[in-house]
Design a protein around this motif. Structure first.
Motif, short mmCIF file in Angstrom:
data_model
loop_
_atom_site.label_atom_id
_atom_site.label_comp_id
_atom_site.label_asym_id
_atom_site.label_seq_id
_atom_site.Cartn_x
_atom_site.Cartn_y
_atom_site.Cartn_z
N VAL A 191 43.55 28.42 39.31
CA VAL A 191 42.43 28.28 38.37
C VAL A 191 41.74 29.61 38.15
N ARG A 192 42.46 30.70 38.38
CA ARG A 192 41.83 32.01 38.27
C ARG A 192 41.31 32.31 36.87
N ASP A 193 41.90 31.69 35.85
CA ASP A 193 41.40 31.89 34.49
C ASP A 193 39.98 31.36 34.33
N ASP A 194 39.60 30.38 35.16
CA ASP A 194 38.24 29.85 35.12
C ASP A 194 37.31 30.56 36.11
N LEU A 195 37.83 31.54 36.83
CA LEU A 195 37.02 32.31 37.78
C LEU A 195 36.78 33.72 37.25
N GLU A 196 36.43 33.78 36.00
CA GLU A 196 36.20 35.07 35.34
C GLU A 196 35.07 35.84 36.02
N GLY A 197 35.32 37.13 36.28
CA GLY A 197 34.30 37.97 36.89
C GLY A 197 34.22 37.86 38.40
N VAL A 198 35.13 37.10 39.02
CA VAL A 198 35.14 36.93 40.48
C VAL A 198 36.30 37.73 41.06
N ARG A 199 36.03 38.49 42.11
CA ARG A 199 37.06 39.33 42.73
C ARG A 199 37.79 38.51 43.79
N ILE A 200 38.96 38.02 43.44
CA ILE A 200 39.78 37.22 44.35
C ILE A 200 40.69 38.15 45.15
N VAL A 201 40.70 37.99 46.46
CA VAL A 201 41.50 38.85 47.32
C VAL A 201 42.47 38.02 48.15
N THR A 202 43.51 38.70 48.64
CA THR A 202 44.46 38.07 49.55
C THR A 202 44.44 38.79 50.88
N THR A 203 43.27 39.26 51.24
CA THR A 203 43.14 40.11 52.41
C THR A 203 43.35 39.36 53.71
N THR A 204 43.80 40.07 54.74
CA THR A 204 43.86 39.55 56.10
C THR A 204 43.23 40.56 57.02
N VAL A 205 42.71 40.08 58.15
CA VAL A 205 42.09 40.97 59.12
C VAL A 205 43.13 41.50 60.08
N ASP A 206 44.06 40.65 60.47
CA ASP A 206 45.17 41.13 61.28
C ASP A 206 46.40 40.30 60.98
N ALA A 207 47.51 40.68 61.51
CA ALA A 207 48.78 40.06 61.13
C ALA A 207 48.88 38.61 61.53
#
Length: 276
Positions: A97-113
């Protein structure tokens, strides 16, 4: 019902089940259109964008377009832009639904493996921890790795935002678990309370009223969830109508903290109620 000038309508369980139109629903909506009564479809559905939802409903015969639909992701985006501008947001959700999350910084970050925090999300990646964990709709993405990663981020100070806290929804195969079943445990384990942006949040209903330019006293809400749809709307001054389709259960109705203003067998009966 002569004072009603606008209608809010839930989708899943009211108009459709598993995206198939319920009997009489298309005809009832057509009668609202013919009468010139403004309405907006308000949904906690988080697996599809407004445009996709409008396409699916139009394919079933409903006279709607994307502008007629207000989703939990769209309201969540407005909340995040206002309260957490430029925040790194980890999205855990079924569907895109990222098209409806305009202006939001979506990340796929991880802190550790060992933390597979990117499950169900898409975005810019990176190594820094997210500032906000965002829960959408439940699905396979709500596995142990993703939930445990969210738990660790919350322990480190990330905020928790949930598009809704529905416990279950109705599909063609029966009731399925939804986000609220997982959210309750995570809140208790992490000792945090999520900000909920979809129904039953008062801000969601306020946004819907603003979308229609209507006052609460002249608006009616139709839903199959007595708590999140109907009683939540009534607390906002909106007339509540409970339909006995979708997730409706007699025992839930009896155990509720309040009484709906009106109870109908289905959405197909709404035009007759409005004509009274």
């Amino acid at each position: 019902m002569a004072g009603i000038r606008a209608v809010l309508i839930d989708i899943d369980g009211v108009l459709t089940v598993s995206w198939k139109a319920l009997p009489g629903a298309v005809e009832a909506m057509a009668r609202l259109r013919a009468a010139g009564l403004p309405f907006v479809l308000v949904t906690n559905t988080t697996s599809r964008t407004r445009a996709v939802i409008a396409g699916r409903l139009a394919g079933e015969g409903f006279p709607v377009c994307p502008d007629d639909i207000l989703t939990a992701p769209a309201v969540t985006a407005a909340y995040l832009r206002e309260h957490h501008p430029d925040a790194r947001c980890l999205l855990i959700s079924s569907g895109d639904v990222r098209d409806d999350l305009e202006g939001v910084r979506i990340v796929t970050t991880t802190v550790d493996a060992t933390e597979h925090a990117g499950a169900g999300a898409g975005g810019d990646g990176g190594g820094a921890a997210p500032d906000v964990v965002v829960f959408g709709g439940a699905g396979e993405e709500f596995g142990y790795p993703a939930l445990n990663a969210a738990f660790r981020h919350l322990q480190r100070g990330a905020r928790l935002v949930a598009m809704h806290r529905n416990l279950y929804w109705r599909t063609a195969g029966g009731l399925d678990l939804d986000t609220g079943a997982f959210l309750l445990g995570l809140e208790r384990a992490a000792r945090v309370e999520a900000v909920v942006t979809g129904k039953p949040a008062a801000t969601f209903f306020a946004t819907a009223l603003a979308h229609l330019g209507a006052d609460a006293s002249e608006t009616l809400m139709v839903g199959d969830d007595i708590e999140s749809d109907v009683l939540a709307a009534q607390r906002c001054g909106i007339t509540g109508v409970l339909v006995k389709t979708g997730k409706y259960l007699p025992e839930t109705h009896r155990a509720a903290d309040g009484t709906p203003d009106h109870v109908l067998d289905s959405f197909a009966d709404l035009p007759s109620l409005l004509a009274r």
